[in-house]
Design an enzyme around this catalytic site. Sequence first.
Site, mmCIF file in Angstrom:
data_model
loop_
_atom_site.group_PDB
_atom_site.id
_atom_site.type_symbol
_atom_site.label_atom_id
_atom_site.label_comp_id
_atom_site.label_asym_id
_atom_site.label_seq_id
_atom_site.Cartn_x
_atom_site.Cartn_y
_atom_site.Cartn_z
ATOM 1 N N SER A 73 0.926 -1.133 0.080
ATOM 2 C CA SER A 73 0.019 -0.100 0.001
ATOM 3 C C SER A 73 0.783 1.231 0.032
ATOM 4 C CB SER A 73 -0.840 -0.202 1.150
ATOM 5 O OG SER A 73 -1.886 1.195 1.166
ATOM 6 N N TYR A 92 -4.881 8.182 -6.399
ATOM 7 C CA TYR A 92 -3.784 7.249 -5.817
ATOM 8 C C TYR A 92 -4.001 7.125 -4.197
ATOM 9 C CZ TYR A 92 0.687 5.348 -4.429
ATOM 10 O OH TYR A 92 1.708 4.406 -3.821
ATOM 11 N N LYS A 130 -5.245 3.563 -2.317
ATOM 12 C CA LYS A 130 -4.675 2.948 -1.174
ATOM 13 C C LYS A 130 -5.366 3.043 -0.032
ATOM 14 C CE LYS A 130 -0.736 1.789 -3.608
ATOM 15 N NZ LYS A 130 -0.600 0.705 -4.100
#
Length: 272
Positions: A134, A148, A152
Amino acid sequence: MAKIILITGASRGFGKIWAKALLERGDKVAATARKLDDLADLVAQYGDAVLPIQLDVNDRAACFEAVNKATEYFGRIDVLINNAGFGLFGAIEETTEQQARAQMETNFFGLLWVTQAVVPIMRAQQSGHIIQVSSFLGLVTLPVLGLYNASKYAVNGLSETLATEVKSFGIHVSLIEPNGFSTDWSGASAFQTEPNEVYAPIKKAFADGATPDTWGKPEATAAAVLQLIDSPNPPLHFLLGKIAYPGVKQVYADRLAEFEEWKDVSVDAHGH
């Protein structure tokens, strides 16, 4: 006893570094990449200890085929390192539908498909360790990385839940959460949105905030990852780099203070 590790995204960056470190100490690695040529150096150096597998993690059926191929070749899978992914840079307003979906397809759904494929194998073994790569941006956020960050955060929520579901089967789950490192994540592997000039000051402030010391050395992570893999009681959350811890600590302290400030209003909203 040598461990059997399946690593996705092993063509470069963390995946390649960790694959080499594992092979160097005598473990065996099923390494996946979009292009088999990118794994040729591992095969040339380590021979039968490496099983190269061509894989696009966006293809769910191919993920199951890759896991089955690795299991048939080595007999088991002790560790999965879900490393495939990329960075999308740009403001949320700038992001196209295609870019947003592509970010989630690879970083979240690709990881999910490989995870779903490996769980039955590890459940039958009554042992295994699923390591999801992650980011500390699954715990905190930075501007111009909105999609992004979101991918995650999704990985973290999925993996925390998974840990509670598979613990009784002898399966450990860990989230590796690096701060920025000098891989090509922000270079050749990165994608950029079409810029809107209104966000230029925010992007400049973001860029100016980084110093050479901000970025960790990718090779320095190998020893830490080997220690994680060897731990009989590995952590669920595993930060990598010296920037991540103080950053996460400050954000969580601020978050708790905000919860406290609004606590009475929140409790009254319960209605009893």
